[in-house]
Design a protein around this motif. Structure first.
Motif, PDB file in Angstrom:
ATOM      1  N   UNK C 123      41.705  39.066  33.723  1.00 39.61           N
ATOM      2  CA  UNK C 123      40.620  39.714  34.466  1.00 39.61           C
ATOM      3  C   UNK C 123      40.290  39.065  35.805  1.00 39.61           C
ATOM      4  N   UNK C 124      40.566  37.763  35.921  1.00 41.60           N
ATOM      5  CA  UNK C 124      40.222  37.099  37.190  1.00 41.60           C
ATOM      6  C   UNK C 124      40.991  37.693  38.359  1.00 41.60           C
ATOM      7  N   UNK C 125      42.041  38.426  38.052  1.00 41.66           N
ATOM      8  CA  UNK C 125      42.828  39.007  39.136  1.00 41.66           C
ATOM      9  C   UNK C 125      42.109  40.200  39.776  1.00 41.66           C
ATOM     10  N   UNK C 126      41.185  40.803  39.069  1.00 44.38           N
ATOM     11  CA  UNK C 126      40.600  42.049  39.585  1.00 44.38           C
ATOM     12  C   UNK C 126      39.973  41.884  40.980  1.00 44.38           C
ATOM     13  N   UNK C 127      39.123  40.873  41.188  1.00 50.10           N
ATOM     14  CA  UNK C 127      38.561  40.709  42.542  1.00 50.10           C
ATOM     15  C   UNK C 127      39.652  40.393  43.566  1.00 50.10           C
ATOM     16  N   UNK C 128      40.702  39.745  43.115  1.00 53.52           N
ATOM     17  CA  UNK C 128      41.788  39.387  44.033  1.00 53.52           C
ATOM     18  C   UNK C 128      42.588  40.623  44.427  1.00 53.52           C
ATOM     19  N   UNK C 129      42.740  41.549  43.483  1.00 48.45           N
ATOM     20  CA  UNK C 129      43.416  42.813  43.801  1.00 48.45           C
ATOM     21  C   UNK C 129      42.574  43.629  44.763  1.00 48.45           C
ATOM     22  N   UNK C 130      41.253  43.602  44.558  1.00 48.46           N
ATOM     23  CA  UNK C 130      40.376  44.409  45.398  1.00 48.46           C
ATOM     24  C   UNK C 130      40.346  43.912  46.838  1.00 48.46           C
ATOM     25  N   UNK C 131      40.514  42.607  46.997  1.00 48.66           N
ATOM     26  CA  UNK C 131      40.423  42.033  48.344  1.00 48.66           C
ATOM     27  C   UNK C 131      41.799  41.866  48.976  1.00 48.66           C
ATOM     28  N   UNK C 132      42.788  42.504  48.407  1.00 47.42           N
ATOM     29  CA  UNK C 132      44.155  42.434  48.939  1.00 47.42           C
ATOM     30  C   UNK C 132      44.552  41.000  49.284  1.00 47.42           C
ATOM     31  N   UNK C 133      44.381  40.144  48.317  1.00 51.44           N
ATOM     32  CA  UNK C 133      44.664  38.721  48.528  1.00 51.44           C
ATOM     33  C   UNK C 133      46.126  38.461  48.787  1.00 51.44           C
TER      34      UNK C 133
END
Ligand SMILES: Cc1cc2nc3c(=O)[nH]c(=O)nc-3n(C[C@H](O)[C@H](O)[C@H](O)COP(=O)(O)OP(=O)(O)OC[C@H]3O[C@@H](n4cnc5c(N)ncnc54)[C@H](O)[C@@H]3O)c2cc1C
Ligand code: FES
Ligand code: FES
Lengths: 778, 159, 277
Positions: C123-133
C-alpha cells in the motif's frame, strides 16, 4: 444494610499482580533445562486421506536427532469422553494439521528441520466439511471402527456406521400438544464454522521418565489431575507414579482443559529412554493441530401463543466436533440440557449431535456449548418478537423461567438453584438505555440499534467432581493454602485466599497461596473449568478452615485454660469471646503449644477440607431426564452498535452485562472477568473463525489473518451484578467465570439484524456477511 | 564466511553481552535461551506484540529481528525496566489477568510515554493496538496508560 | 524459528551488496535482499522462502534518508514506515502508512520492503504512484533512475541483482488535497479488502488502488473517464474493464464484495471531486 464481611465483597488486590507486572512470572516454557531435548511434530497436509507411507530416512540424516516416533509406536486411541483419537495418526489422517510423527532432537531447530524432512504419501479420501454433510446417509464414515471405541464417561452415545460421535435427546412434555397450542411459529437455521481459543500462551509440555518409573510432567493445563488421570489410564502407569506440575498459565479459555501434548511428550520421552523432552506449539500448531472452538449448524422451531407465551420448541443441533470427539461430545450434551435458554417451556424436544467432520477437532471453550446455543435461541426470540410485533425484552420477560418451573431435563428449580434472570434483564435494559430507543438514525446516516440476550448455564461437571484444600501454618502465624485450582488469569487463587481470610479473620498478607500446582503436594481436584472452581474449591477452603479452627480452638483451650466453645479465632489470635484481651497468638500454637516448663502438646495444625458435587445424575438417553449440574447462573446482556448502511460496516458502541453472581466475592475481579468474557464473546461473534479451502485446509492459522478484536475497537463495557445467594455456595457465590461470553453473540446479532433489517443467522458477523444477507445470498 | 554460528556483541539491560548465535537465529530465541524469558512468544510472526523489546529505545518485536541485526545495539527487556512506574499503573488498574501479554504491553507503554508523554487518545491507541491481549477486554490496559498520561508521569522527569 | 541455515550479511556499500549477491548466484545459491526483514522472517519460518544468504541493506549510507532536497522528497528504501510517516511531511503517505500493520511493526517494516513485498497489497506505493515518483535502482552497472510506472511492480520489472535504493517525488505535490479509504474484513489492522488513494492535482483527479487485483494500480483511464463522465454510474458500470487482471477472490473477501466496495469508494471520490471543483 451493614456489610457483615471483612474480606468478602471487597476489592482485594490480586495476589499475582506485582509478579506478573514485573514479567517475573515463569510460565511452562520459561524454564530452560540443560540437557533437555526438543520435540517437533510433522503434521498432516491433508484433511482426509489414507497414509500409505511415512518415509523418515531423510529426517534421520539431520544431526542431533534422538528419536522419531510414528503412530505405529502407540497404535491405541485416546480421548477424554470417547477414546477415538490415536495420539499420532495411524493408517489415515482425519484433519489438516493432525500429528503424524514426532522428531526428538538436541535442539528445537534440529527437531524442526528433521520433522520437515519427513515424507508422507497420502491417498486422498472424500472430505467432509460440515456436520450436515456428515449426517447424510451416503456420507463417508470418518471413523470406521466407531463401534469399538471405549466410552470413557457415561452419557456418550456414538452411533456406529455413521459420523455421530454423540447423540443427546431431550423429550420433555408432549411436543405434539405443544405445537397444537401454538398460534404462531418461527423456524430458522443457524451456522458457524470452528474458531479458536487463541490463548496468548501456546500450549507446551515437558515430560521426563525417571529411572524409578516416575513420570514427571510439566504442562500448561487447566487440569493437572486430569493429565495424570488420562496418562495413567491410557499408558498403564500407576497414578501414584505420575507427577504433574503446572506453573503459571498464559490464558486457556477451555482450550487447555483437555490432554494432547502431554501424551506426545510422554511418547517422546519414552522413545529416548526417559530423557526430559519438551514439546511447544507454534502459533500455527496451537491453532490447528491442537483442539479448537466448536462449530455448529442448528435448526430451531419455536411455537407460541399470540400473546407471546412460549408453547413448544424443537432443536436440532449439529455440532462440528471435527475429526475427534474430545470434549465436543460433552458440549453437544451441555447445549442440549440447557437448550431453551432461561425460558419456561413445557414441551421441548432436542436432538443434539456431536458430528465427526474433517475439521480440526473441538474441545471445551469458555461457556461450554452455551455461547453457541444462546446465539441460536436468542436470535429465535427476536424472530418471534418481530413476528408478534412485541418488544424483544417484553417477550423475554413474559417467558422467563423461575423457581417452581422445570428445566429441559426436568430439574425442579427453587429459590436457590437458579438466579434472578428477571432482575438481570431489567438491569441490562437500564444499562443500555433501552427505553431511549432501540433504533435511531444519526445525522451522518448511520443507524444505531440495540440488541439483547438472556442466558443461563449450569456446570456440566461429572457427578463426582471434587476439589480439596490443605492448610498449613508458618511459625509467624501465617497460613499456606494449597489447592490444585489452576490460576489461568481468572484470579481464582485470590478469591480462594479471600474466602480463607474471611473464615480465619486473618489479614490477606498472612495468607500464602501457592499459585503453581503440583499433583504431588496439592490435593486432588477435577479441573479448573465450568466456572466450578469458586464453588468446589471455595467450599473446600471453608471446610479446611473449619477443620483448622476446630484444632486451634482445642489447643487454645489448653493454653487459655477454658473450653473450646469459649474461644474464637481472628486477627492471628485465639481469644476469649467475651474478653478478647485474653488470647494466644496462632504462631504460638501452630506447631504445638509449649508450656512454660517446656512440655509441648498439640503438634502441627493442618487443616484439610474437600468438597464434591452432590446429587447429580446422568441423563436418560431417551428423554434426557436427569440432573446435569448443581445450579444455574443466569444473566442478560445487551449490545449497541452503530451501523453504516452504505457498506455494512459497524462499530460496537456499548456492551452491557447483568449477572446474578449469588455473591460477588471480589467486585473488581468479577468485573474484569466479565469484561474479559464480553470481549471474547464479541471478538468471536464479530470476526473470529477459521477459513477452510475446499480441501479442508485452514487458510488462516495465524493472528495475521485470524482476526481478533483489538484495543482500539472495544465498546464501553457496563457490568452489574445481582446477588441471589446460592444456599450451598461459598458465602452464597455462584460460578461466574465463563458467563461474560455467553450472550454476546446473540445480543450482537440481534442488534445488527435490527440495524441491517436482515435476519443474520451466521457468525462471524463481518460486513461481507451482512451485505450478502441483505442481497439474499446467505 | 560460512553459515556457522557467529559471535555478536550487544548491550542488554545495560550489560554488554557476547553471545554465540546461528545466523538464522531470531533474537527472541536468543534472549530466551540466555534466560531473559520476559519477552514471550505469542506468535513469532510479528502479529501479537508479546515479544516486544526496546531496541535503542524503540519498541520492536524480538521475533522479527535476526540476532545478527542487533550487533552493537542497546536492548532493553522487561527485566531491565528498573523504573517501576508503568508496572505500578498496571497493578493499580488490574491491567492484566494471565499476565502473558503484560511484559510486551509494559515496554510498549513505557516507550510510548517516553516518546509522547502527553499522548492524545488517538496516539495512545495507535501504539497500544500493536499488542494482543486475550484476557482483559483491554479496558484496564487503556485505563492504566491513561492514568500515567493524566498524572504526567513522564513529562516532568524526561522532557 | 528458522530451521535451515543461512548466511547473514550487512554490507556497507551497494557495491558490496551486489557483489555478495553475484557471488551466491555464481555458486548456484539463492541470496535475498532484506531491508526490514519482517516478511523474509515470516516466510522463512514456514519455508516459503529458503535463501542461502540474507543481504541486509540497512547499513548502507543513504538508505536511511528521508528528506526534501532540490525540490524533491527523497526516501531511502530502508527507511522504516514510521520514520517515513513522521519525516516525509507528506500527509497522504503518512495516512496510508499508518494503516499498514501495527505501530510497533512499522518500526521494522521499511518502504523498500513494502514496495517489494510478495503480498498483493504494497500500500505504501499508492501515494508514490499518484505523484509519478521516480525510483533510483542500484544495478551492477551503477544507479539508474526510472519512472515508477516503468519499474513497478518490481517482481515484473526488476532484473536479478537490481534493487531499490530510493524513491524521489516532487515536493510540490505533497500538500495537494487527498482522499484515502481502506476497507478491511473487520478489524482495522487487517490487510485491505480494497484501499484507494486519490489526489487532486492541477484540476485532475488521480486514483490508485490496492487489494483489488494482484498488484496495486494507478488507474489513469478511470481518472480521465471520471473527469468526462456526465453520470458517474457510467464509469462504475464498466469498472472491470479498467482492470488488467481479475479481481481477487480469497479468504479476505469474495470478488463481488470487493467490487462493490471499490465502486462505492470511486463513487464517493467522484462526488467529492465534483463538489470540490
Ligand atoms: C502485522 C502486519 C500487517 C500488515 N498489513 C499490511 C497492510 O495492511 N498493507 C500492506 O501493504 N502491507 C502489510 N503488511 C506487509 C508488510 O508491509 C510487508 O510484509 C513488507 O514487505 C515488510 O517490509 P520489510 O521491510 O520487513 O521487508 P523485507 O522482509 O525486508 O523484504 C520483503 C521483500 O522485499 C524485498 N526487498 C526488500 N528491500 C528491497 C529493496 N531495497 N529492493 C528490492 N527488493 C527489496 C525482499 O527481498 C523481500 O522479498 C503487514 C505486515 C505485518 C507484519
Ligand atoms: S511473538 Fe513476536 S509479535 Fe508475537
Ligand atoms: S492478560 Fe492474558 S493475554 Fe493479556
Amino acid at each position: 444494610m451493614k456489610q457483615p464481611f471483612t474480606y468478602i465483597g471487597k476489592d482485594i488486590k490480586r495476589i499475582d499482580l506485582a509478579e506478573k507486572a514485573q514479567g517475573k512470572v515463569r510460565y511452562t516454557d520459561d524454564t530452560n533445562i540443560a540437557g533437555m531435548l526438543h520435540a517437533k511434530l510433522h503434521t498432516s497436509t491433508e484433511a482426509h486421506a489414507n497414509i500409505t507411507e511415512i518415509d523418515i530416512s531423510k529426517a534421520w540424516e539431520i544431526a542431533g536427532v534422538h528419536a522419531i516416533i510414528t503412530g505405529e509406536d502407540f497404535p491405541f486411541p485416546v480421548g477424554p469422553m470417547l477414546a477415538d483419537r490415536p495420539p499420532l495418526a495411524i493408517e489415515k489422517t482425519r484433519y489438516y494439521g493432525e500429528p503424524i510423527a514426532i522428531v526428538v532432537a538436541d535442539t528445537e531447530q534440529q527437531a524442526k528441520r528433521a520433522a520437515e524432512q519427513i515424507q508422507v504419501t497420502y491417498e486422498p479420501l472424500p472430505i467432509i466439511q460440515s456436520p450436515r454433510e456428515a449426517m447424510k446417509k451416503d456420507a463417508i464414515t470418518i471413523h470406521e471402527n466407531l463401534g469399538s471405541y471405549k466410552v470413557q464417561v457415561e452419557g456418550v452415545h456414538a452411533v456406529p456406521g455413521t459420523n455421530i460421535a454423540n447423540h443427546t435427546k431431550i423429550r420433555k412434555g408432549d411436543i405434539e400438544q405443544g405445537w397444537q397450542q401454538s398460534e404462531v411459529m418461527v423456524e430458522s437455521s443457524f451456522s458457524f464454522s470452528p474458531a479458536d481459543h487463541a490463548a496468548l500462551e501456546p500450549r507446551v509440555a515437558r515430560v521426563e521418565i525417571l529411572p524409578n518409573g516416575k513420570v514427571m510432567v510439566t504442562t500448561s493445563t487447566q487440569g493437572p489431575f486430569y493429565v495424570k488421570k488420562l496418562l495413567s489410564e491410557f499408558f498403564q502407569i500407576d497414578a501414584g507414579n505420575i507427577m504433574v506440575h503446572t506453573p503459571f498459565v498464559g490464558g486457556a479459555f477451555g482450550g487447555k482443559g483437555t490432554v494432547q501434548l502431554e501424551f506426545l511428550a510422554y511418547l517422546a520421552s519414552r522413545a529416548t529412554g526417559g530423557k526430559l523432552v519438551r514439546i511447544a506449539n507454534s502459533r500455527e500448531e496451537d491453532m490447528v493441530t491442537s483442539p479448537v472452538h466448536i462449530g455448529l449448524e442448528a435448526t430451531v422451531k419455536l411455537g407460541a401463543r399470540s400473546d407471546g407465551t412460549l408453547t413448544a420448541a424443537h432443536y436440532e443441533f449439529l455440532f462440528d466436533g471435527g475429526a475427534y470427539s474430545d470434549m465436543g461430545a460433552g458440549m453437544s450434551k451441555a447445549a442440549a440440557v440447557d437448550c431453551t435458554g432461561p425460558y419456561k417451556l413445557e414441551h421441548v424436544s432436542c436432538d443434539s449431535y456431536c458430528m465427526y467432520t474433517n475439521h480440526p477437532y473441538a474441545t471445551s471453550f469458555r461457556g461450554f456449548g452455551h455461547p453457541e446455543l444462546t446465539f441460536v435461541m436468542e436470535r429465535m426470540m427476536d424472530l418471534l418478537a418481530k413476528k408478534l410485533n412485541l418488544d424483544p425484552i417484553q417477550l423475554r420477560l413474559n417467558n422467563l423461567i423461575k423457581p417452581g418451573d422445570t428445566t429441559p431435563t426436568q430439574v425442579h428449580l427453587n429459590a436457590s438453584n437458579i438466579g434472578d434472570v428477571r432482575a438481570c434483564l431489567q438491569q441490562v435494559k437500564k444499562s443500555i438505555q433501552w427505553d431511549e430507543g432501540q433504533r435511531t438514525k444519526t445525522t451522518d446516516g448511520k443507524i444505531r440499534t440495540k440488541g439483547v440476550a438472556a442466558f443461563w448455564k449450569t456446570s456440566s461437571t461429572p457427578s463426582n467432581a471434587t476439589a480439596g484444600v490443605l492448610l498449613t501454618f508458618n511459625t509467624d502465624g501465617s497460613v499456606n493454602l494449597n489447592c490444585a485450582a489452576v490460576e489461568i488469569g481468572q484470579g481464582t487463587k485470590t478469591v480462594l485466599a479471600q474466602i480463607l481470610a474471611e473464615k480465619l479473620q486473618l489479614d490477606m498478607n498472612k495468607i500464602h497461596v501457592t499459585i503453581e500446582v503440583n499433583t504431588m503436594y496439592d490435593p486432588h481436584q477435577w479441573k479448573t473449568v465450568a466456572s466450578s472452581t469458586t464453588y468446589l474449591a471455595g467450599r473446600a477452603v471453608i471446610a479446611a478452615a473449619d477443620d483448622a479452627i476446630r484444632q486451634l480452638l482445642q489447643i487454645g483451650s489448653v493454653a487459655l485454660k477454658c473450653l473450646p466453645d469459649d474461644l474464637a479465632v481472628g486477627n492471628g489470635r485465639i481469644y476469649l469471646r467475651d474478653s478478647p484481651e485474653y488470647f494466644i497468638p496462632i504462631k504460638d500454637v501452630a506447631t504445638g503449644y509449649k508450656y512454660p516448663n517446656g512440655n509441648t502438646v498439640g503438634g502441627l495444625i493442618i487443616g484439610k477440607g474437600s468438597h464434591v458435587v452432590r446429587h447429580l445424575t446422568p441423563i436418560d438417553p431417551e428423554t434426557g431426564f436427569g440432573k446435569p449440574g448443581p445450579q444455574w447462573t443466569v444473566g442478560a446482556q445487551a449490545v449497541e452498535v452503530e451501523y453504516d448502511p452504505t457498506d455494512c460496516t459497524y462499530r460496537i458502541l456499548q456492551a452491557a452485562t447483568a449477572l446474578d453472581a449469588g455473591k460477588v466475592i471480589n467486585p473488581i475481579a468479577a468485573r474484569s472477568q466479565m469484561r474479559g468474557g464480553m470481549y471474547l464473546g464479541l471478538s468471536w461473534a464479530s470476526r473470529e473463525t477459521f477459513v477452510f479451502d475446499d480441501q479442508g485446509k485452514v487458510l488462516n492459522p495465524q493472528f495475521r489473518t485470524y482476526d481478533t478484536l483489538r484495543l482500539s475497537e472495544i465498546p464501553t463495557y457496563k457490568v452489574d451484578f445481582i446477588e441471589t445467594p446460592l444456599i450451598d455456595g461459598p458465602y452464597g457465590a455462584r460460578g461466574i467465570g465463563e458467563y461474560g461470553v455467553i450472550g454476546m453473540a446473540g445480543a450482537l446479532a440481534n442488534s445488527l439484524s435490527h440495524a441491517a433489517d436482515a435476519e443474520l443467522t451466521e457468525l462471524p458477523l463481518i460486513p461481507e456477511l451482512i451485505w450478502k444477507t441483505i442481497k439474499g445470498e446467505v | 564466511m560460512n553459515h556457522l554460528p557467529q559471535t555478536i556483541q550487544v548491550q542488554i539491560n545495560g550489560q554488554v553481552k557476547t553471545l554465540m548465535v546461528r545466523q538464522a537465529e531470531l533474537f527472541l530465541d536468543t534472549l530466551r535461551n540466555a534466560g531473559l524469558t520476559g519477552a514471550k512468544p505469542g506468535c513469532k510472526n510479528g502479529d501479537c506484540g508479546s515479544c516486544t523489546i526496546l531496541v535503542d529505545h524503540i519498541p520492536i518485536q524480538a521475533c522479527q529481528l535476526f540476532s545478527m541485526e542487533v550487533m552493537d545495539k542497546n536492548i532493553m527487556t522487561i527485566e531491565g525496566l528498573i523504573d517501576q512506574t508503568v508496572q505500578k499503573a498496571f497493578e493499580e488498574k488490574w491491567a492484566l489477568q494471565c499476565g502473558y501479554c503484560t511484559p510486551g504491553y509494559i515496554l510498549n507503554a513505557y516507550a510510548l510515554l517516553q516518546h509522547h508523554p502527553n499522548a492524545d487518545e488517538e496516539t495512545m491507541k495507535q501504539w497500544l493496538d500493536s499488542n494482543i491481549c486475550r484476557c482483559t477486554g483491554y479496558q484496564e490496559i487503556i485505563d492504566a496508560v491513561t492514568l500515567l498520561i493524566d498524572r504526567n508521569e513522564y513529562h516532568e522527569h524526561h522532557s | 524459528m528458522i530451521s535451515f541455515d543461512l548466511q547473514y550479511f550487512q554490507p556497507n556499500t551497494i557495491e558490496d551488496a551486489i557483489n555478495i549477491y553475484e557471488q551466491f548466484i555464481s555458486e548456484n545459491k539463492k541470496p535475498i535482499y532484506a531491508s526490514g526483514g519482517t516478511e523474509i522472517i515470516s516466510r522463512a519460518r514456514r519455508n516459503e522462502v529458503q535463501p542461502d544468504a540474507i543481504i541486509d541493506l540497512k547499513n548502507i549510507p543513504g538508505f536511511h534518508k528521508c528528506e526534501h532536497k532540490a525540490g524533491k522528497l527523497q526516501i531511502g528504501s530502508a527507511v522504516t514506515l514510521n520514520h517515513a510517516a513522521t519525516h516525509s511531511n507528506f500527509p497522504l503517505l503518512k495516512t496510508v502508512i499508518q494503516s499498514i500493520a501495527t505501530q510497533t511493526a512499522r518500526n521494522k517494516i521499511t518502504i523498500g520492503g513494502n514496495l517489494a513485498s510478495s503480498l498483493p497489497y504494497r500500500e505504501a506505493v499508492l501515494p508514490l504512484l499518484l505523484t509519478d515518483s521516480t525510483i533510483v535502482l542500484a544495478t551492477p552497472k551503477g544507479a539508474i533512475t526510472k519512472n515508477i510506472h516503468d519499474v513497478f511492480p518490481f517482481n515484473e520489472h526488476l532484473k536479478e541483482l537490481e534493487l531499490m535504493m530510493e524513491v524521489h517525488l516532487d515536493s510540490k505535490l505533497i500538500k495537494h488535497p487527498h482522499f484515502w479509504i481502506k476497507k478491511t474484513k473487520q478489524s482495522q489492522i487487517n490487510y485491505p479488502i480494497v484501499s484507494v488513494a486519490a489526489m487532486h492535482i492541477d484540476n485532475e483527479i488521480r486514483i490508485a488502488t490496492s487489494g483489488l487485483t494482484a498488484n496495486p494500480l494507478r488507474m489513469k483511464q478511470l481518472e480521465k473517464d471520471i473527469l468526462q463522465a456526465v453520470e458517474i454510474e457510467d464509469c462504475l458500470d464498466q469498472i472491470e474493464s479498467y482492470l488488467p487482471s481479475p479481481i481477487i477472490d480469497d479468504m479476505i473477501a469474495q470478488s463481488d464484495y470487493r467490487l462493490f466496495l471499490f465502486k462505492q469508494i470511486i463513487k464517493d471520490i467522484a462526488i467529492n471531486w465534483k463538489g470540490a471543483s
